[in-house]
Design a protein around this motif. Structure first.
Motif, PDB file in Angstrom:
ATOM      1  N   ALA A 134       1.122  -1.335  -0.104  1.00  0.00           N
ATOM      2  CA  ALA A 134      -0.007  -0.032   0.278  1.00  0.00           C
ATOM      3  C   ALA A 134       0.506   0.876  -0.388  1.00  0.00           C
ATOM      4  N   ARG A 135       1.827   1.620   0.592  1.00  0.00           N
ATOM      5  CA  ARG A 135       3.057   2.496   1.127  1.00  0.00           C
ATOM      6  C   ARG A 135       3.639   2.710  -0.369  1.00  0.00           C
ATOM      7  N   GLU A 136       3.369   1.332  -1.185  1.00  0.00           N
ATOM      8  CA  GLU A 136       4.647   1.992  -2.224  1.00  0.00           C
ATOM      9  C   GLU A 136       3.633   2.166  -3.208  1.00  0.00           C
ATOM     10  N   GLY A 137       2.467   2.293  -3.006  1.00  0.00           N
ATOM     11  CA  GLY A 137       1.572   1.909  -4.334  1.00  0.00           C
ATOM     12  C   GLY A 137       0.813   3.933  -4.008  1.00  0.00           C
ATOM     13  N   GLY A 138       1.522   3.904  -2.732  1.00  0.00           N
ATOM     14  CA  GLY A 138       0.903   5.556  -2.306  1.00  0.00           C
ATOM     15  C   GLY A 138       2.505   6.210  -3.042  1.00  0.00           C
ATOM     16  N   ALA A 139       3.655   5.819  -3.291  1.00  0.00           N
ATOM     17  CA  ALA A 139       4.812   6.182  -3.332  1.00  0.00           C
ATOM     18  C   ALA A 139       5.118   6.914  -4.541  1.00  0.00           C
ATOM     19  N   ALA A 140       4.463   5.457  -5.412  1.00  0.00           N
ATOM     20  CA  ALA A 140       4.249   5.620  -7.093  1.00  0.00           C
ATOM     21  C   ALA A 140       3.311   6.655  -7.797  1.00  0.00           C
ATOM     22  N   ASP A 141       2.055   6.447  -6.415  1.00  0.00           N
ATOM     23  CA  ASP A 141       1.093   7.781  -7.050  1.00  0.00           C
ATOM     24  C   ASP A 141       1.621   9.397  -7.259  1.00  0.00           C
ATOM     25  N   GLN A 142       2.477   9.611  -5.915  1.00  0.00           N
ATOM     26  CA  GLN A 142       2.817  10.711  -5.499  1.00  0.00           C
ATOM     27  C   GLN A 142       3.858  11.246  -6.571  1.00  0.00           C
ATOM     28  N   ILE A 143       4.894  10.331  -7.208  1.00  0.00           N
ATOM     29  CA  ILE A 143       5.941  10.166  -7.653  1.00  0.00           C
ATOM     30  C   ILE A 143       4.543  10.748  -9.418  1.00  0.00           C
ATOM     31  N   ARG A 144       4.287   9.904  -9.427  1.00  0.00           N
ATOM     32  CA  ARG A 144       2.683  10.297 -10.575  1.00  0.00           C
ATOM     33  C   ARG A 144       2.318  12.000 -10.219  1.00  0.00           C
ATOM     34  N   ARG A 145       2.165  11.997  -9.697  1.00  0.00           N
ATOM     35  CA  ARG A 145       1.107  13.456  -9.398  1.00  0.00           C
ATOM     36  C   ARG A 145       2.650  14.679  -9.843  1.00  0.00           C
ATOM     37  N   LEU A 146       3.735  13.863  -9.280  1.00  0.00           N
ATOM     38  CA  LEU A 146       5.171  14.912  -9.521  1.00  0.00           C
ATOM     39  C   LEU A 146       5.218  15.259 -10.905  1.00  0.00           C
ATOM     40  N   THR A 147       5.110  14.293 -11.443  1.00  0.00           N
ATOM     41  CA  THR A 147       5.775  14.498 -12.958  1.00  0.00           C
ATOM     42  C   THR A 147       3.806  14.597 -13.576  1.00  0.00           C
ATOM     43  N   TYR A 148       3.199  14.189 -13.409  1.00  0.00           N
ATOM     44  CA  TYR A 148       2.197  15.124 -14.337  1.00  0.00           C
ATOM     45  C   TYR A 148       2.109  16.469 -14.062  1.00  0.00           C
ATOM     46  N   SER A 149       2.184  17.206 -12.858  1.00  0.00           N
ATOM     47  CA  SER A 149       2.506  19.130 -12.626  1.00  0.00           C
ATOM     48  C   SER A 149       3.238  19.663 -13.546  1.00  0.00           C
ATOM     49  N   LEU A 150       4.260  18.503 -14.063  1.00  0.00           N
ATOM     50  CA  LEU A 150       4.890  19.127 -14.416  1.00  0.00           C
ATOM     51  C   LEU A 150       5.108  18.985 -16.324  1.00  0.00           C
ATOM     52  N   LEU A 151       4.612  17.940 -17.100  1.00  0.00           N
ATOM     53  CA  LEU A 151       4.032  17.746 -17.598  1.00  0.00           C
ATOM     54  C   LEU A 151       1.969  18.107 -18.708  1.00  0.00           C
ATOM     55  N   VAL A 152       2.208  17.907 -17.771  1.00  0.00           N
ATOM     56  CA  VAL A 152       0.063  18.615 -18.246  1.00  0.00           C
ATOM     57  C   VAL A 152      -0.270  19.269 -17.052  1.00  0.00           C
ATOM     58  N   PRO A 153       0.599  20.600 -16.592  1.00  0.00           N
ATOM     59  CA  PRO A 153       0.061  21.425 -16.067  1.00  0.00           C
ATOM     60  C   PRO A 153      -1.364  21.645 -15.444  1.00  0.00           C
ATOM     61  N   ASP A 154      -1.436  22.098 -16.780  1.00  0.00           N
ATOM     62  CA  ASP A 154      -3.293  22.180 -16.720  1.00  0.00           C
ATOM     63  C   ASP A 154      -4.384  21.121 -16.098  1.00  0.00           C
ATOM     64  N   LEU A 155      -3.895  19.760 -16.219  1.00  0.00           N
ATOM     65  CA  LEU A 155      -5.051  19.249 -15.999  1.00  0.00           C
ATOM     66  C   LEU A 155      -4.608  18.655 -14.116  1.00  0.00           C
ATOM     67  N   SER A 156      -6.176  19.196 -13.617  1.00  0.00           N
ATOM     68  CA  SER A 156      -6.371  19.104 -12.462  1.00  0.00           C
ATOM     69  C   SER A 156      -5.587  17.571 -11.491  1.00  0.00           C
ATOM     70  N   GLN A 157      -5.138  17.370 -10.686  1.00  0.00           N
ATOM     71  CA  GLN A 157      -4.138  16.275 -10.167  1.00  0.00           C
ATOM     72  C   GLN A 157      -5.593  15.751  -8.372  1.00  0.00           C
ATOM     73  N   ASP A 158      -6.467  16.742  -8.348  1.00  0.00           N
ATOM     74  CA  ASP A 158      -7.198  16.659  -7.359  1.00  0.00           C
ATOM     75  C   ASP A 158      -9.083  16.011  -7.584  1.00  0.00           C
TER      76      ASP A 158
END
Length: 280
Positions: A134-158
């Motif tokens: 569960a915690r590694e899945g959470g880590a993967a999701d946070q990595i995804r959120r960070l990269t998405y905030s760079l690559l698609v900054p106009d797309l809401s992550q929430d």
């Protein structure tokens, strides 16, 4: 009304899908029950994939680093290389799961939060194994959120973004933007420890205890990418003499989980000073 307690330090719980902002329903109402079901299915599939990848009771065991800065720099370099496995190895999901103080966590929150899969009895091998995944899945999701905030900054992550909106990108446009090769120039320009009043230090100490760690710190990071600078944050844990990552966030500095935002050097210094000034 059932109240949800604040998220503890470390990997945060996954929030339920947020409401669609007003004025964004021009394309018709989406079947939100279906969206919720698909979200659950996606989470289950994600857990299964992580189980296949790591397996066993030592799920989420990463590598340790001699200093917090070294852990953060390695993580950043792994993202720039597009190496997901290496990026995850900088996190301490397995150690946190086995060190999880179930009773202490619930007493600290003064509630049981069923939406948080991280709070499991670490002294039980079965639940510790689930907790690592569960915690590694959470880590993967946070990595995804960070990269998405760079690559698609106009797309809401929430919040859910209906692609039927007139101003929404198409699925193909999003796919074209989500090219991990674009991360090649990502680097950490500045890494500064957050320090504030004594109560902040006490909070970090308590957070470390709840996952069996010896110490916890949070750092602000000024990333550079494609000629621009961005503000982010990283929480780290020390087990014995080795440091690893446990979160891409710093609530005390108002840095959202897994999100980096455009910021100048002055913005970075102001965020750093805002925490230090809490002790005045």
């Amino acid at each position: 009304m059932t109240m949800q307690p604040p998220a503890p330090y470390g990997t945060p719980p996954t929030p339920p899908p947020g409401p669609v902002p007003s004025g964004r329903r021009r394309g018709g109402t989406l079947p939100w029950i279906l969206v919720a079901v698909l979200t659950v299915v996606a989470l289950v599939l994600g857990v299964l994939l992580v189980l296949q990848a790591v397996g066993g009771d030592d799920a989420g065991d990463g590598r340790g680093f001699a200093s917090p800065e070294e852990a953060i720099e390695f993580s950043t370099e792994s993202l720039a290389d597009g190496d997901a496995e290496a990026a995850l190895s900088a996190w301490s999901a397995g150690e946190q799961a086995r060190g999880s103080d179930f009773v202490g966590s619930l007493e600290y929150l003064e509630a049981y939060a069923p939406y948080n899969p991280n709070i499991l009895p670490g002294d039980d091998d079965f639940f510790a194994g689930l907790g690592g995944v569960a915690r590694e899945g959470g880590a993967a999701d946070q990595i995804r959120r960070l990269t998405y905030s760079l690559l698609v900054p106009d797309l809401s992550q929430d919040q859910v973004t209906p692609l039927s909106d007139d101003d929404a990108p198409s699925a193909q446009e999003l796919r074209d933007d989500l090219d991990s090769g674009r991360l090649a120039g990502l680097s950490a320009q500045r890494i500064e420890r957050l320090e504030g009043p004594e109560r902040l230090t006490e909070t970090y100490e308590r957070a470390a205890e709840l996952v069996g760690a010896d110490e916890r710190r949070e750092y602000l990071v000024l990333y550079e990418w494609e000629g621009e600078t961005y503000l982010g944050a990283v929480g780290v844990l020390r087990y014995d003499d080795e440091w690893s990552i446990d979160a891409f966030s710093a609530p005390i500095a108002n840095v959202s989980v897994g999100i980096v935002t455009p910021a100048s050097e002055d913005d970075f210094d102001e965020a750093l000073a805002s925490v230090a000034d809490l002790g005045d």
